[in-house]
Structure formats: C-alpha cells, structure tokens
Motif scaffolding. Structure first.
Motif, PDB file in Angstrom:
ATOM      1  N   ASP A 149       1.013  -1.280  -0.006  1.00  0.00           N
ATOM      2  CA  ASP A 149       0.014  -0.129   0.015  1.00  0.00           C
ATOM      3  C   ASP A 149       1.023   1.279   0.090  1.00  0.00           C
ATOM      4  N   SER A 151      -4.417  -1.826  -7.236  1.00  0.00           N
ATOM      5  CA  SER A 151      -4.571  -0.357  -7.269  1.00  0.00           C
ATOM      6  C   SER A 151      -3.331   0.095  -7.405  1.00  0.00           C
ATOM      7  N   GLU A 152      -2.278  -0.288  -6.886  1.00  0.00           N
ATOM      8  CA  GLU A 152      -0.716   0.445  -6.967  1.00  0.00           C
ATOM      9  C   GLU A 152      -0.303   0.077  -8.269  1.00  0.00           C
ATOM     10  N   VAL A 192      -1.866  -0.012 -11.084  1.00  0.00           N
ATOM     11  CA  VAL A 192      -2.445   1.223 -11.988  1.00  0.00           C
ATOM     12  C   VAL A 192      -1.796   2.409 -11.632  1.00  0.00           C
ATOM     13  N   GLU A 193      -1.321   2.796 -10.523  1.00  0.00           N
ATOM     14  CA  GLU A 193      -0.848   4.216  -9.938  1.00  0.00           C
ATOM     15  C   GLU A 193       0.669   4.127 -10.494  1.00  0.00           C
ATOM     16  N   SER A 231     -13.958  -5.910 -13.548  1.00  0.00           N
ATOM     17  CA  SER A 231     -13.875  -4.528 -13.321  1.00  0.00           C
ATOM     18  C   SER A 231     -12.712  -3.840 -14.360  1.00  0.00           C
ATOM     19  N   HIS A 263      -9.938  -0.705 -14.978  1.00  0.00           N
ATOM     20  CA  HIS A 263      -8.892   0.208 -14.423  1.00  0.00           C
ATOM     21  C   HIS A 263      -8.168   0.913 -15.440  1.00  0.00           C
ATOM     22  N   SER A 286       1.381  -8.199  -9.981  1.00  0.00           N
ATOM     23  CA  SER A 286       1.221  -6.549 -10.048  1.00  0.00           C
ATOM     24  C   SER A 286       2.366  -5.985 -10.669  1.00  0.00           C
TER      25      SER A 286
END
Length: 554
Positions: free
Chosen positions: A205, A239-240, A242-243, A267, A269, A293
């Motif tokens: 995170d 989510s990380e 994607v960032e 989903s 992204h 990831s």
C-alpha cells in the motif's frame, strides 16, 4: 384424466430451465459433501485412538482442499492475520532484522539489521547470536519460533541477549518493538551519465508514492532515461499497479481489466492522473520471479509501447485475489478473477486445475498461445507471462556456490572479516582481494564443510544403471577414467574460475550488508549485472531503443 395431468406435469418439469436444475444439483452436492465431512470429523473425534485438536485437524482439511485449487487461495485463521497484514501492507511490529539459523551453535543469528530499525538503535549487529529473549533460552529454536518471539505489539519492550564474536561476555539490549515498514524501493541512484536506476522490490500500500519520489529525484539529478528493476518483485495490490503504470502513461488509458465468475468482481482500471513523463526512455528489468502486479505494470508498459522490457520471461500470474472475512476473525484470500492487460491478453501461465503426473501445474505450449497487438502494432502473446523485448538467459549457479552460501562457514568468514575491518570501501566499489579469498578457502578447508559434486552423484547413478543392465564390465576402463577426471576436492573446486567469481560475489554482498544495509547490497550487486549492462546499452542507443518499440517488418 390422470394420464393427461401426468403428461402436463412432465411437460412443466421439462420446461424448467436447465441452469436451474444444475444449480439445484450443485447446491445438493455441496450440502451432501459438507454433511459427509461433518460426520467423518465427528466420528474421527469420537473413535480415533488418540485425542485430536479440532483447530489443527480442521485446518489440515481446509489447507488440503485449498492446495487443490491454486497456491494463491489461502485461509488465515485469527492467529495468522498478522501474516496477511504484513503481506498487503509491508509492515509488521518487531525489531527490524533478518535472521538465519546457525547450525554449529543450534541457534539463530542476526544477519542484517534493517537501517534505522529498533535493532540498530539498540546496538544489535549482524553476526550477533541470539541467546535468549526476555530470559527465554532460544537454543534449538527454529527461525520461525525466534521470529515469533521477536515480534509482538508495537510499543512493547523486551530484553534480547546475544553472543558477539570477539566479546567475552553476553550482551543484553532493551528493545522496544515498533511498526517496521519494508521499503518498496530500497535503493535508487544514477548508474550512468544521464541514466537513473530504481530498484522496485515489492508492491505494498502506497508504494507508488515511493516510486514517484524516486523518479522525480532522479530527474532532478539529471536523469534523461530510467532503468526500473522489478526482478524478484512478487506483486501486490492491483490499485498500486495502476498508479505506477500511470507515471509514464497518459490519463485515461486502460491498464488492466478483470473477469470472474461473478459480475461483481469484473472491473476495468484506467489511469486517472496526469503522468510524470510520457517521453523519457524507460527500460524495465524482469525475471522468472516477477509476478502479479509487477507483471501488470511491465505488461501494460509493453502493450502501450512505453518501455523496453529486458531479462527473463516473467512468472505468469494472471489471477486476482480478494480478501473475504470468515467466522471467528479469520480471512480467506481467494482467487476471484483473471486479469487482462491492455492488448487483451491474459498472461496466466499455469493451469492449476489440471496437473501433470508429477503433481506440477500444466503450462500452455507456446504453439497454442494466441497473438495480440500492442498499441503500435507489435505482436505479443498470452498464456506464459511477459516475454521481454530483449531476452537474456540467466547464468546457471554451480552447486558449490549454493552450498557455501547456506553454510555456517560463510557466516564465520563474514563475521571474522567485519571484526578485523572497521570500515570498507563504498558499496559498489568494494571487492575482496585474492589474499582475502585465499583466507576464506583456508577457513573452509579447516571447517567441517562438506559437499558432494552433483557430477559424482550422477556418475554413481550411471555406474549402478550400467551394472544393472550388464554393460559395466565392457566399459569399465572408460568409467574409471571419467570418474578420475570428475573427481575433485573442496579446495580445488573453490578455485575454479566460475566458482571463485560467484562465491566472491556472495561474500562481498554479505560483507557490504553489514556496513551499508540493503541499499548497499543492491549497489554492490549491480557491479556485474549483465541485465543492467544490456539495459544501459539500449538506453544509450536511441535508434535501437526506438526500433525495439516498433513492429518487426516482415
């Protein structure tokens, strides 16, 4: 009249949707098997000759069941929640130190305290042998058991007693545990004129902020191109991913989408922010341990023709997990979907539902993979991880190197070297002399270190097979001559050029860790890194870099 009603009834039954019948059968099968399992456990508990722990036996059953699904679907009981938290956040409460078992003393040794950790602040050093924790003797305890005793609630204090080489009496330290964050980017810096390097070790995170800071800092130092090293990065929060992808890809571009059995887990992204830089040349280093990831990021950059990927084919984990709560404060990390990167490919390499005879998961042959196109029209394929744009075959590691690296004698030498050297050259410049290495070889000879050449073991197997098949006597002179040539000794094998080079590298890294921590080890290992060398050659050759991002002309 009854016949008419019966016929009508049969017609109505045939009109029931097949899917409803299947659902009914499926639900019945679940109920039936749960009832059987429940009854078997009750009978086991009642009649088995020894008393059984319900927690232990049921957990065996759960673990056995989940192992048949895939290695990423895992049950965490209440007492295992700390492990799950550490995996997702990169944090745990403890002292911040890497430990390893030291066979000679039947104890655990501190190998590498983490920089700025409670261990370092208290005075603990690499090479300290753990004697007791809060008065509890640690002799004979495994690394797992010692680790559990070192960890605890943040803010709690305990006494650690150690034995240090060169110090006559045991040393005791009062240490207060605190939350330890494993840095996702343990090192970044300039590695060549105008080229920055970022070692991105793990997804946790907030890790995208660390990568962003590293990029900004390197650009301020004059970086005109970047190497991002994700070798060994096992992945983490989607989510990380994607960032991180967004750092070099414009806003509004698809990064990944997921598909599962339930619509609720599907989903898409997209990048949501303005990127840091859409033009800076980027080379990404990957290997067979780059997964999840880390594959989404490297694959998305490849699909958008935004970076040149260098190294080995990645692991091939195209499955997404979700954390679900279970009764009594436990959790289930369960695979709910597959992910697909921008070109539309899923890079899942392993079929865990269909196993080979040896129990390993089946893989899809290259001949059966499907072709997809990057944004610029380059061909990429699904079904087997991310294939680099520039493939580099890794060097094989001689067996003696592994045996030395996991031996007590290596720890003994490193401890002795640190004892006799107050300082060493900076990380990246440090090297052992031939005299240093000769001292190490002598220490190995005088120790109880033993190892068997794999070649000798294969020779013995070949000889046994030849004797069994009755052809040994006719080839006996050849067997004996080959055995004589293959016979070696530890000292002789340590001096073989390939072995010497690899073992020196291991020794140098372990020594550097004692002075410069994890960041120093990364710097030291970059000295002879052929993947990095290739990436630098590509980034300094604009024509080659651009050609690698264009379709191959046929």
């Amino acid at each position: 009249m009854k016949k008419i009603f019966l016929a009508a009834g049969l017609c109505c039954m045939s009109a029931i949707p097949v899917s409803a019948q299947k659902d009914s059968n499926h639900n019945f099968e679940i109920s039936k098997n749960l009832e059987i399992f429940n009854d078997i456990y009750k009978q086991l508990d009642m009649f088995y000759v020894d008393s059984l722990s319900a927690d232990t036996v049921i957990e065996w059953g759960i673990d056995a069941m989940l192992r048949q699904v895939d290695p990423f679907t895992v049950y965490y009981p209440e007492e295992g929640m700390d492990e799950l938290k550490e995996m997702t956040t990169g944090k745990y409460a403890g002292i911040g130190a890497v430990i390893r078992f030291y066979k000679k003393e039947d104890r655990v040794m501190v190998i590498e305290p983490q920089e700025d950790s409670p261990a370092i602040e208290a005075g603990v050093k690499g090479g300290d042998l753990i004697l007791s924790i809060d008065g509890k003797d640690m002799k004979g305890k495994s690394t797992q058991e010692v680790s559990e005793n070192l960890r605890g609630d943040a803010g709690t204090t305990f006494e650690l007693t150690v034995k240090r080489a060169g110090v006559e009496h045991p040393l005791s330290f009062k240490i207060t545990r605190r939350n330890i964050a494993m840095p996702p980017v343990p090192y970044y810096g300039m590695v060549a004129d105008g080229i920055g390097y970022i070692y991105f070790e793990r997804f946790v995170d907030g890790c995208s902020r660390d990568v962003r800071r590293a990029v900004v800092d390197l650009k301020e130092q004059g970086a005109k191109a970047l190497v991002i090293d994700m070798r060994g990065n096992p992945g983490g929060p989607l989510s990380e991913a994607v960032e991180v992808t967004n750092l070099f890809v414009p806003r509004g571009q698809k990064v990944v989408y997921t598909k599962g059995k339930l619509a609720s887990v599907n989903s898409e992204h997209y990048t949501k922010k303005e990127p840091l830089d859409v033009d800076i040349p980027v080379a990404v280093l990957v290997d067979g341990s780059t997964a999840s990831s880390a594959e989404i990021v490297s694959g998305a950059w490849q699909d958008w023709d935004r970076a040149v990927i260098v190294g080995e084919r990645t692991y091939g984990k195209g499955l997404v997990q979700m954390i679900r709560e279970v009764p009594y404060h436990g959790s289930l990390k369960v695979t709910t979907s597959r992910y697909y990167i921008p070109s539309g490919r899923c890079i899942q390499a392993y079929d865990y539902r269909h196993l080979n005879p040896d129990g390993s998961a089946k893989t899809l042959p290259d001949s059966l993979t499907k072709a997809f196109k990057t944004a610029g029209g380059r061909e990429v394929r699904d079904g087997g991880g991310i294939k680099p744009d520039v493939v580099i075959t890794p060097d094989s590691l001689p067996s003696i190197v592994y045996d030395i690296a996991t031996s007590d004698v290596l720890l003994d030498y490193v401890n002795h070297y640190v004892q006799t050297h107050a300082t060493i050259a900076p990380a990246g410049d440090f090297s052992l002399t031939d005299a240093d290495y000769a001292d190490f070889v002598k220490m190995v000879e005088e120790s109880d270190f033993t190892y068997k050449r794999r070649t000798e073991e294969m020779m013995k197997l070949l000889e046994r097979t030849a004797r069994f098949e009755g052809c040994y006597e006719g080839a006996k002179p050849e067997f004996e001559a080959l055995a004589a040539k293959m016979k070696g000794g530890v000292a002789a094998d340590l001096e073989l050029p390939k072995n010497k080079e690899e073992i020196k590298s291991v020794l140098e890294s372990d020594i550097v860790a004692r002075y410069y921590f994890r960041r120093g080890v990364v710097q030291q290992q970059l000295k002879a890194d052929k993947d990095l060398k290739t990436a630098l050659e590509i980034l300094t050759d604009t024509e080659r870099y651009e050609s690698l991002l264009k379709p191959v002309k046929k």
